[in-house]
Design a protein around this motif. Sequence first.
Motif, PDB file in Angstrom:
ATOM      1  N   ILE A 109      -6.744   0.456  -0.595  1.00 34.57           N
ATOM      2  CA  ILE A 109      -8.024   0.256  -1.285  1.00 34.57           C
ATOM      3  C   ILE A 109      -8.937  -0.459  -0.299  1.00 34.57           C
ATOM      4  O   ILE A 109      -8.657  -1.588   0.111  1.00 34.57           O
ATOM      5  CB  ILE A 109      -7.855  -0.596  -2.560  1.00 34.57           C
ATOM      6  CG1 ILE A 109      -6.828   0.051  -3.494  1.00 34.57           C
ATOM      7  CG2 ILE A 109      -9.188  -0.757  -3.270  1.00 34.57           C
ATOM      8  CD1 ILE A 109      -6.465  -0.818  -4.691  1.00 34.57           C
ATOM      9  N   THR A 118       0.631   1.582  -3.682  1.00 38.74           N
ATOM     10  CA  THR A 118      -0.680   1.477  -4.332  1.00 38.74           C
ATOM     11  C   THR A 118      -1.756   2.279  -3.613  1.00 38.74           C
ATOM     12  O   THR A 118      -2.825   2.502  -4.156  1.00 38.74           O
ATOM     13  CB  THR A 118      -1.154   0.010  -4.395  1.00 38.74           C
ATOM     14  OG1 THR A 118      -1.367  -0.478  -3.061  1.00 38.74           O
ATOM     15  CG2 THR A 118      -0.145  -0.854  -5.116  1.00 38.74           C
ATOM     16  N   VAL A 162      -6.448  -6.745  -8.302  1.00 38.83           N
ATOM     17  CA  VAL A 162      -5.745  -5.796  -7.437  1.00 38.83           C
ATOM     18  C   VAL A 162      -4.457  -6.415  -6.910  1.00 38.83           C
ATOM     19  O   VAL A 162      -3.400  -5.772  -6.892  1.00 38.83           O
ATOM     20  CB  VAL A 162      -6.650  -5.348  -6.272  1.00 38.83           C
ATOM     21  CG1 VAL A 162      -5.852  -4.572  -5.228  1.00 38.83           C
ATOM     22  CG2 VAL A 162      -7.794  -4.487  -6.788  1.00 38.83           C
ATOM     23  N   LYS A 163      -4.528  -7.692  -6.495  1.00 37.99           N
ATOM     24  CA  LYS A 163      -3.343  -8.380  -5.989  1.00 37.99           C
ATOM     25  C   LYS A 163      -2.258  -8.454  -7.060  1.00 37.99           C
ATOM     26  O   LYS A 163      -1.078  -8.214  -6.778  1.00 37.99           O
ATOM     27  CB  LYS A 163      -3.731  -9.790  -5.539  1.00 37.99           C
ATOM     28  CG  LYS A 163      -2.619 -10.561  -4.862  1.00 37.99           C
ATOM     29  CD  LYS A 163      -2.295  -9.973  -3.514  1.00 37.99           C
ATOM     30  CE  LYS A 163      -1.276 -10.805  -2.774  1.00 37.99           C
ATOM     31  NZ  LYS A 163      -0.864 -10.194  -1.503  1.00 37.99           N
ATOM     32  N   LEU A 218     -12.099  -8.696  -9.060  1.00 41.67           N
ATOM     33  CA  LEU A 218     -11.295  -7.537  -8.675  1.00 41.67           C
ATOM     34  C   LEU A 218     -10.238  -7.846  -7.619  1.00 41.67           C
ATOM     35  O   LEU A 218      -9.106  -7.346  -7.727  1.00 41.67           O
ATOM     36  CB  LEU A 218     -12.202  -6.395  -8.204  1.00 41.67           C
ATOM     37  CG  LEU A 218     -11.525  -5.025  -8.043  1.00 41.67           C
ATOM     38  CD1 LEU A 218     -10.862  -4.596  -9.348  1.00 41.67           C
ATOM     39  CD2 LEU A 218     -12.538  -3.982  -7.579  1.00 41.67           C
ATOM     40  N   LYS A 234     -12.502  -3.360  -3.035  1.00 45.20           N
ATOM     41  CA  LYS A 234     -11.765  -4.520  -3.535  1.00 45.20           C
ATOM     42  C   LYS A 234     -12.706  -5.654  -3.938  1.00 45.20           C
ATOM     43  O   LYS A 234     -12.426  -6.414  -4.857  1.00 45.20           O
ATOM     44  CB  LYS A 234     -10.798  -5.029  -2.456  1.00 45.20           C
ATOM     45  CG  LYS A 234      -9.512  -4.228  -2.312  1.00 45.20           C
ATOM     46  CD  LYS A 234      -8.623  -4.878  -1.285  1.00 45.20           C
ATOM     47  CE  LYS A 234      -7.344  -4.089  -1.071  1.00 45.20           C
ATOM     48  NZ  LYS A 234      -6.498  -4.694  -0.015  1.00 45.20           N
ATOM     49  N   ILE A 281      -1.849  -6.440  -9.628  1.00 44.42           N
ATOM     50  CA  ILE A 281      -1.326  -5.097  -9.862  1.00 44.42           C
ATOM     51  C   ILE A 281      -0.368  -4.694  -8.742  1.00 44.42           C
ATOM     52  O   ILE A 281       0.696  -4.111  -8.993  1.00 44.42           O
ATOM     53  CB  ILE A 281      -2.473  -4.082 -10.003  1.00 44.42           C
ATOM     54  CG1 ILE A 281      -3.249  -4.336 -11.299  1.00 44.42           C
ATOM     55  CG2 ILE A 281      -1.948  -2.645  -9.972  1.00 44.42           C
ATOM     56  CD1 ILE A 281      -4.508  -3.506 -11.435  1.00 44.42           C
ATOM     57  N   GLU A 282      -0.737  -5.017  -7.511  1.00 44.57           N
ATOM     58  CA  GLU A 282       0.142  -4.722  -6.374  1.00 44.57           C
ATOM     59  C   GLU A 282       1.501  -5.388  -6.559  1.00 44.57           C
ATOM     60  O   GLU A 282       2.548  -4.763  -6.327  1.00 44.57           O
ATOM     61  CB  GLU A 282      -0.499  -5.214  -5.070  1.00 44.57           C
ATOM     62  CG  GLU A 282      -1.600  -4.323  -4.537  1.00 44.57           C
ATOM     63  CD  GLU A 282      -2.165  -4.845  -3.234  1.00 44.57           C
ATOM     64  OE1 GLU A 282      -2.904  -4.094  -2.579  1.00 44.57           O
ATOM     65  OE2 GLU A 282      -1.886  -6.008  -2.869  1.00 44.57           O
ATOM     66  N   GLU A 307       0.812  -1.210   0.000  1.00 44.86           N
ATOM     67  CA  GLU A 307       0.000   0.000   0.000  1.00 44.86           C
ATOM     68  C   GLU A 307       0.852   1.270   0.000  1.00 44.86           C
ATOM     69  O   GLU A 307       0.347   2.361  -0.266  1.00 44.86           O
ATOM     70  CB  GLU A 307      -0.950  -0.005   1.198  1.00 44.86           C
ATOM     71  CG  GLU A 307      -2.020  -1.073   1.087  1.00 44.86           C
ATOM     72  CD  GLU A 307      -2.981  -1.077   2.266  1.00 44.86           C
ATOM     73  OE1 GLU A 307      -3.002  -0.091   3.026  1.00 44.86           O
ATOM     74  OE2 GLU A 307      -3.721  -2.066   2.419  1.00 44.86           O
TER      75      GLU A 307
END
Length: 422
Positions: free
Chosen positions: A266, A263, A281-282, A277, A271, A284-285, A260
């Motif tokens: 979120i 990122t 998100v994971k 999603l 999420k 992309i992180e 975070e």
Amino acid sequence: MLTKQLALKIFEAFSIQRWNDLVRPFDLVEMDKAAEKMVLAYILGKFEEQAGNSIDWDWMIHTALFDLLKKIALCDIKSPVQRMIRREYPDEYCRLNQWVIEQYRTLLGESELFKKFNDYCLYDTSEADPVIARTSHVLRAAHKYSTLREFQMLSVVNERFRLEKIEKELNKDIESHLDLRGLQLLLTKQCPYDFLMIIEQLRFQVRWNQTPRVPNTSVLGHSFFVAILTLLLEENTDVVFCPTRRYNNFFAALFHDLPEAVTRDIISPVKQATDDLPSIVKHIEEKIVAKELVPLMDVCFKDELLYLIEDEFADKIRVPHHDSLLVSKIIEKFKGKTAGELMNVSFEEINEFYNFPECSPTDGGLIRVCDHIAAFLEADSSIRHGITSAHLQDGRTNLLRIYPTGKIVSGIDVASFFAEFY
């Protein structure tokens, strides 16, 4: 060991203001300071191990808790005044420490943890043990440098005459720790400094940022609170955790929100807005962490830290080297696996087969419980102070639903803990 009363006492550190006699550009609270200190202690300790010096991480972790407990008890006495009492009135300082001990006798009970806290308050064990002396040296350096970082952030908004004396004292304190390689790199703003600057961003990120709340909690302070809860909740099980397991759990909890930093937070409802999603998100992180954080991690801690934050809420181990004596006992478990590979296992399997340093066990499920307890306290505390919203009410209710009566997670009856609040 973790009870409602103890959890709420530690939660008070989110309300203890620091530097409240100076102009402050943002809230500076004790929990955040303790969090940054332990991030620094990890970095400095890893550089010391790289140099061949031993660090007693178990002693450091417990001392981090005890430092915080003492600070909570003595928050009305400024640190320079405490140091003066210790130096000029040693007998009175001893009585003051006895008073601090009594504040926690009921909260900690006659436990092994209370005995350690008693020894921490009354005895300096570093003189008799060179490893603890080196560990204490590292922890003190982390304490002083984290204070220096706060001072540097304050200096841009305060008049010079208010700061000159403080600056001289801080520089003098830092000077006695200049033998530490990690501190040298921080002061000369090398890669560890850049890494710390990104982590520091977690100190500015407020949790539950869509709703008014008291006290506000930062992502970094929350992460340290989760680490402390993890250490305490281990005592609620009937398992004897090996030192590496305690170490992994503490620092995995401390760094569990590290992505975070690049990122931003979120919130859970967002999420989970669609089925896919969370995994997106994971992913992309992981990409952003690989691009922006990993290049700043020194070789002395990079592999370990990446292991700790990978699949952070899963119970896991690392496959030990094949020449380990342990492997010969449970070799069937590692067929087709390579040394260092991450294996997802259960809490029960760790207890039965892998509770050894060679397996580097980590209880992600336990950390997840503590993450939920921290979130519950953040919501519940504000609601009880009369600052509430639909977000906080729903958040608290949804957390309670995760742990119905009788559900045991990582050896913990979480519903029984939450029941103490009602």
